[in-house]
Enzyme design. Sequence first.
Site, PDB file in Angstrom:
ATOM      1  N   GLU A 238      25.027 -61.482  93.824  1.00 52.14           N
ATOM      2  CA  GLU A 238      24.168 -60.813  94.818  1.00 52.14           C
ATOM      3  C   GLU A 238      24.080 -59.298  94.662  1.00 52.14           C
ATOM      4  O   GLU A 238      24.346 -58.558  95.608  1.00 52.14           O
ATOM      5  CB  GLU A 238      24.640 -61.195  96.227  1.00 52.14           C
ATOM      6  CG  GLU A 238      24.581 -62.691  96.468  1.00 52.14           C
ATOM      7  CD  GLU A 238      25.305 -63.144  97.742  1.00 52.14           C
ATOM      8  OE1 GLU A 238      25.606 -62.289  98.597  1.00 52.14           O
ATOM      9  OE2 GLU A 238      25.564 -64.350  97.870  1.00 52.14           O
ATOM     10  N   GLU A 346      24.508 -73.373  94.969  1.00 53.38           N
ATOM     11  CA  GLU A 346      25.101 -73.397  96.313  1.00 53.38           C
ATOM     12  C   GLU A 346      24.172 -74.073  97.317  1.00 53.38           C
ATOM     13  O   GLU A 346      24.045 -73.631  98.454  1.00 53.38           O
ATOM     14  CB  GLU A 346      25.374 -71.962  96.799  1.00 53.38           C
ATOM     15  CG  GLU A 346      26.241 -71.141  95.891  1.00 53.38           C
ATOM     16  CD  GLU A 346      26.647 -69.804  96.502  1.00 53.38           C
ATOM     17  OE1 GLU A 346      26.385 -69.565  97.697  1.00 53.38           O
ATOM     18  OE2 GLU A 346      27.238 -68.994  95.768  1.00 53.38           O
TER      19      GLU A 346
END
Length: 425
Positions: A238, A346
């Site tokens: 991220e 995820e």
Amino acid sequence: MLAAVALACPLSADGTAEARPLTAAEALGLAKRHDRKARRFEKLSRREVGRARKALAHKSGAPMAARPERQPKLKARSHRRKAKRYAAKARWHRRQAARLRRLAGGLSKVPPPPVLRRAPIPLGAAVAWDEFESDHRLKDTFLSHFDQMTPENEMKWGHVHPEILHWNFTTPDAMVDWALAHGKRVRGHTLIWSKQNPSWVENGTWTRESLLLVMKNHIKTTIAHFRDRVHEWDVVNEAIDFHGGWTDNIWYRVIGPDYVDYAFRYAHEADPHAELYYNEQWLDVADHPHSQGVIELMRDLRNRGVPVDGVGMQAHVTTQASGSQSQVSELMGRFTELGLDVAITEMDVRTEGSDPSAERETQRSVYGAYARACRLEPRCTSFSTWGVADPYSWYEDPALAPLLFDGDFNAKPAFHEVQDWIRTP
Ligand code: G3I
């Protein structure tokens, strides 16, 4: 619309015009050919980059006949130009392959034709070890239905390296050993992130050089510890914010944007054979500033020879907001045309509507869209959900029911859908 594209741009195996539209099988066959060509050009491009480096390395070596100080630079420049040309050709072939695969996705509404055959794609799940230890139903469900484990928090910096002189691998060691003993693979998650860092890192007084040293030590020690057991890592997590700019974190503030380069280079030095991923949220549609930011970052890393192998697409979505199969396929294609692998890392699908049975059906089709995109993309290496069963989702709100197994550990329709796409040969 996709069928119309097929009619407007007919293609045949030998490249000549063809009167009828392509079938899904033919489109996939052609995509494979483009992939092969792309790989060849990528290899040639890498070779030229290597030659450019070599030319510069010899700069201070043997004397050159004329203009000794310029020759190596000129040579290197010419190799770099060639590398660029080859890379452009490779990208073109990757784009064609991605376009054909999207086309195939739109054409094939029925179970995959034989040409889609590929080895089953591993189904993974994030696992929280304390929950596993306290509820055998969770462990049993994982053992029976999943192939791969991602430690949900236990490998993060705050867990394994909580104090500057204190390392603690006890829990992730137990997880990895247990997984391997039961024939499951492990994805390492995650080395460099803005969250779950210990306070000695977040609140330390650092210079660029000292923080780089700390980062290097963390990455190298962690990868070396698991070197023979974990072969795939989320190296950076991220780094790009929702608007496509840099996420504000200690790494970016103190080191600058090249912290990402360093992280991948250190990881590669620690284990040259490991698959190194950049893992990111909100990667569901290509046409979004965030996705564009990630694509640009990946292109830049690849152009500069940073050893990144793949992109982890997290896919925390909802029944109301998610990508369609063709959107996810398109985005996957944008990464694979850069020579990268992709993985769904995820996934969970929060149910937000009021009618439970309609929600389950929508959830099934959302999971199905991502699984199908993964199936259609030869470089999609695994498909993971962020948890095993609803009562243990990280959202901690049972009403959201985002996972493949319900409160009684029964498989939901979404599980069968995913399984059909990624496991059926
Ligand atoms: O370990 C402490 C415990 O000692 C304490 O009593 C308890 C009190 O709240 O907190 C525990 O830590 C929590 C930790 O999970 C372990 O359960 C943290 O508060 C909590 O913030 C942390 O949340 C994790 C989150 O990342 C952190 O941002 C989630 O479990 C985890 O599922 C989630 O995973 C991330 C991926 O790593 C990256 N992608 C997004 C994904 C979802 O946010």
